[in-house]
Design a protein around this motif. Structure first.
Motif, PDB file in Angstrom:
ATOM      1  N   ALA A   1      37.553  47.411  68.728  1.00  0.00           N
ATOM      2  CA  ALA A   1      38.668  46.432  69.516  1.00  0.00           C
ATOM      3  C   ALA A   1      40.056  47.188  69.501  1.00  0.00           C
ATOM      4  CB  ALA A   1      38.670  45.040  68.593  1.00  0.00           C
ATOM      5  N   VAL A   2      40.465  46.966  70.439  1.00  0.00           N
ATOM      6  CA  VAL A   2      41.918  47.504  70.717  1.00  0.00           C
ATOM      7  C   VAL A   2      42.822  46.280  71.209  1.00  0.00           C
ATOM      8  CG1 VAL A   2      43.383  48.949  72.219  1.00  0.00           C
ATOM      9  CG2 VAL A   2      41.184  49.733  71.696  1.00  0.00           C
ATOM     10  N   LEU A   3      43.648  45.866  70.066  1.00  0.00           N
ATOM     11  CA  LEU A   3      44.250  44.568  70.406  1.00  0.00           C
ATOM     12  C   LEU A   3      45.757  44.840  70.318  1.00  0.00           C
ATOM     13  CD1 LEU A   3      42.616  42.617  67.511  1.00  0.00           C
ATOM     14  CD2 LEU A   3      42.101  42.703  69.898  1.00  0.00           C
ATOM     15  N   ALA A   4      46.679  44.341  71.287  1.00  0.00           N
ATOM     16  CA  ALA A   4      47.855  44.256  71.869  1.00  0.00           C
ATOM     17  C   ALA A   4      48.644  43.198  71.249  1.00  0.00           C
ATOM     18  CB  ALA A   4      48.154  44.629  73.216  1.00  0.00           C
ATOM     19  N   VAL A   5      49.538  43.208  70.293  1.00  0.00           N
ATOM     20  CA  VAL A   5      50.054  42.096  69.768  1.00  0.00           C
ATOM     21  C   VAL A   5      51.369  41.819  69.867  1.00  0.00           C
ATOM     22  CG1 VAL A   5      48.197  42.012  68.048  1.00  0.00           C
ATOM     23  CG2 VAL A   5      50.328  42.999  67.396  1.00  0.00           C
ATOM     24  N   ALA A   6      51.915  40.497  69.979  1.00  0.00           N
ATOM     25  CA  ALA A   6      53.388  40.303  70.364  1.00  0.00           C
ATOM     26  C   ALA A   6      54.183  40.436  68.782  1.00  0.00           C
ATOM     27  CB  ALA A   6      53.811  38.947  70.763  1.00  0.00           C
ATOM     28  N   GLY A   7      54.536  41.589  68.371  1.00  0.00           N
ATOM     29  CA  GLY A   7      55.200  41.773  67.173  1.00  0.00           C
ATOM     30  C   GLY A   7      55.096  43.350  66.688  1.00  0.00           C
ATOM     31  N   PRO A   8      55.971  43.729  65.647  1.00  0.00           N
ATOM     32  CA  PRO A   8      55.690  45.071  65.182  1.00  0.00           C
ATOM     33  C   PRO A   8      54.561  45.296  64.428  1.00  0.00           C
ATOM     34  CG  PRO A   8      57.383  43.691  63.898  1.00  0.00           C
ATOM     35  CD  PRO A   8      56.995  43.115  65.022  1.00  0.00           C
ATOM     36  N   VAL A   9      53.865  46.602  64.449  1.00  0.00           N
ATOM     37  CA  VAL A   9      52.633  46.676  63.844  1.00  0.00           C
ATOM     38  C   VAL A   9      52.963  47.411  62.671  1.00  0.00           C
ATOM     39  CG1 VAL A   9      50.418  47.756  64.083  1.00  0.00           C
ATOM     40  CG2 VAL A   9      51.372  46.966  65.942  1.00  0.00           C
ATOM     41  N   ASP A  10      52.832  46.751  61.375  1.00  0.00           N
ATOM     42  CA  ASP A  10      53.317  47.448  60.273  1.00  0.00           C
ATOM     43  C   ASP A  10      52.306  46.939  59.179  1.00  0.00           C
ATOM     44  OD1 ASP A  10      54.595  48.781  58.197  1.00  0.00           O
ATOM     45  OD2 ASP A  10      56.413  47.156  58.228  1.00  0.00           O
ATOM     46  N   GLY A  11      51.508  47.706  58.603  1.00  0.00           N
ATOM     47  CA  GLY A  11      50.699  47.339  57.408  1.00  0.00           C
ATOM     48  C   GLY A  11      49.482  46.730  57.642  1.00  0.00           C
ATOM     49  N   ASP A  12      48.567  46.347  56.701  1.00  0.00           N
ATOM     50  CA  ASP A  12      47.236  46.004  56.882  1.00  0.00           C
ATOM     51  C   ASP A  12      47.160  44.425  57.195  1.00  0.00           C
ATOM     52  OD1 ASP A  12      45.923  48.474  56.394  1.00  0.00           O
ATOM     53  OD2 ASP A  12      45.775  47.942  54.373  1.00  0.00           O
ATOM     54  N   GLU A  13      48.305  43.879  57.092  1.00  0.00           N
ATOM     55  CA  GLU A  13      48.365  42.289  57.605  1.00  0.00           C
ATOM     56  C   GLU A  13      49.699  42.297  58.752  1.00  0.00           C
ATOM     57  OE1 GLU A  13      48.525  39.367  54.645  1.00  0.00           O
ATOM     58  OE2 GLU A  13      46.581  40.173  53.659  1.00  0.00           O
ATOM     59  N   ILE A  14      49.332  42.175  59.908  1.00  0.00           N
ATOM     60  CA  ILE A  14      50.274  42.270  60.951  1.00  0.00           C
ATOM     61  C   ILE A  14      50.812  40.740  61.628  1.00  0.00           C
ATOM     62  CG2 ILE A  14      50.608  43.044  63.366  1.00  0.00           C
ATOM     63  CD1 ILE A  14      48.335  45.064  62.463  1.00  0.00           C
ATOM     64  N   GLU A  15      51.895  40.404  61.358  1.00  0.00           N
ATOM     65  CA  GLU A  15      52.158  39.017  61.634  1.00  0.00           C
ATOM     66  C   GLU A  15      52.689  38.980  63.091  1.00  0.00           C
ATOM     67  OE1 GLU A  15      55.310  37.779  58.960  1.00  0.00           O
ATOM     68  OE2 GLU A  15      53.742  37.625  57.133  1.00  0.00           O
ATOM     69  N   LEU A  16      52.499  37.913  63.771  1.00  0.00           N
ATOM     70  CA  LEU A  16      53.242  37.901  65.250  1.00  0.00           C
ATOM     71  C   LEU A  16      54.458  37.193  65.170  1.00  0.00           C
ATOM     72  CD1 LEU A  16      50.062  38.392  65.572  1.00  0.00           C
ATOM     73  CD2 LEU A  16      50.348  37.219  67.845  1.00  0.00           C
ATOM     74  N   THR A  17      55.287  37.652  66.053  1.00  0.00           N
ATOM     75  CA  THR A  17      56.671  37.034  66.035  1.00  0.00           C
ATOM     76  C   THR A  17      56.653  35.668  66.247  1.00  0.00           C
ATOM     77  OG1 THR A  17      57.368  39.288  66.794  1.00  0.00           O
ATOM     78  CG2 THR A  17      59.049  37.643  67.018  1.00  0.00           C
ATOM     79  N   ASN A  18      56.110  35.173  67.120  1.00  0.00           N
ATOM     80  CA  ASN A  18      56.151  33.785  68.012  1.00  0.00           C
ATOM     81  C   ASN A  18      54.889  33.020  67.711  1.00  0.00           C
ATOM     82  OD1 ASN A  18      58.917  33.659  68.895  1.00  0.00           O
ATOM     83  ND2 ASN A  18      58.187  35.487  70.196  1.00  0.00           N
TER      84      ASN A  18
END
Length: 333
Positions: free
Chosen positions: A61-78
């Motif tokens: 999987a290649v996923l693009a997410v709305a938020g900074p990619v940092d660590g093993d748990e990636i939180e989305l901004t909105n």
């Protein structure tokens, strides 16, 4: 090289879009857009809206997410979703997961799309191999750069939507005191996104002492485009002016002789407004470098699935792009 089939996904604050690449040569198999609010987790969305609808089982999987990619748990901004790549090995059967910033994917799309998916908003011609910048007001405000070096395109992700933005004209100084702030500051995203347009519309109404009639970005843009509400018209005028100012600033930061690219549904909807002269005037008002910026072209990306196009281009020919994968690429042991 990623193992095919590859699931690609563009996950924003409101909507998520997915497709599966069977191999590097087949056209992506696209799926209906998913509303993030309809699923508790991204894993649930992928399983129910994608995997349960096809016999193709992606290995990567290649996923693009709305938020900074940092660590093993990636939180989305909105959005309440949290991307947990290692968990996806167990829940979705994936062998590897690469997570990028959503506007990194938009930057990749800039070099993957053809001219038929670009609507020009003034300026000269884009110069081959020169820097580019992409920005898009949507649920939030995304920004990324794209530079060319050693025969590859290198996307430069960031959180440029959160830079400061302030008043300049006399009317701005009347309106800006009424714009909602975050911890005392007005970031670009407080104006230049869907909720930002609502924020701006309310500020204009308050400055004029009139009650706001509308509560959604769609209502405001519709009323502005058909000229039925003066407050909406002015709000959209200020919106495109501030978007032009920020786009011009970013053009200087990235020396974007390769073009500035506006993406997302809002930009597509307000193309007539972007052509009314206010955007270009603000974009070019960059003394002492106005002459240089004047030659830089601006385009609206009109492809409805631009980010997926960028992700597909990367998945099929990763050697063409300088995408940093350290700490963003998980492989099942």
């Amino acid at each position: 090289m990623l193992k095919f089939p590859v699931l690609i996904g563009d996950i924003g604050g409101t909507n998520a879009r997915f497709a599966i690449l069977v191999d590097a040569y087949a056209a992506p198999k696209e799926f209906p857009t998913v509303r993030t609010a309809d699923f508790a987790t991204i894993d649930d969305a992928i399983q129910q809206a994608i995997l349960d609808k096809t016999s193709i089982l992606p290995l990567s999987a290649v996923l693009a997410v709305a938020g900074p990619v940092d660590g093993d748990e990636i939180e989305l901004t909105n959005c309440d979703w949290v991307v947990k790549p290692r968990q996806m090995f167990e829940t979705l059967g994936l062998r590897e997961v690469l997570v990028l910033n959503d506007f990194e994917a938009q930057a990749l799309a800039v070099v993957a799309l053809g001219a038929e998916h670009l609507e020009k908003i003034g300026g000269g011609e884009a110069e081959d191999g020169m820097g580019k910048v992409v920005l898009g007001p949507g649920t939030g405000l995304g920004v990324a750069g794209l530079v060319h070096s050693r025969n590859i395109w290198i996307p430069v992700p960031g959180e440029g939507g959160h830079v400061d933005i302030g008043p300049r004209s006399a009317r701005d100084f009347e309106v800006f005191p009424h714009i909602e702030r975050i911890e005392g500051r007005i970031s670009a995203e407080q104006i230049l996104c869907g909720r930002g347009l609502v924020n701006l519309y309310r500020a204009v109404a308050t400055a004029d002492g009139v009650p706001p009639r509308f509560t959604t970005p769609a209502e405001i843009t519709t009323a502005a485009l058909d000229g039925s509400d003066a407050t909406a018209v002015e709000a959209l005028n200020i919106f495109v002016t501030c978007l032009g100012r920020l786009a011009g600033d970013l053009a200087l930061v990235f020396m974007s002789r390769g073009g500035v690219y506006l993406t997302g549904g809002i930009a597509q909807k307000i193309i007539p407004w972007l052509k009314n002269g206010l955007f270009r005037a603000a974009f070019e008002d960059k003394a002492p470098h106005s002459a240089m910026v004047r030659e830089m072209p601006v385009y609206v990306i009109t492809h409805p699935l631009a980010a997926l196009t960028g992700l597909a281009a990367y998945a099929c020919t990763p050697e063409s792009f300088g995408v940093e994968t350290s700490d963003r690429h998980w492989i099942r042991d």
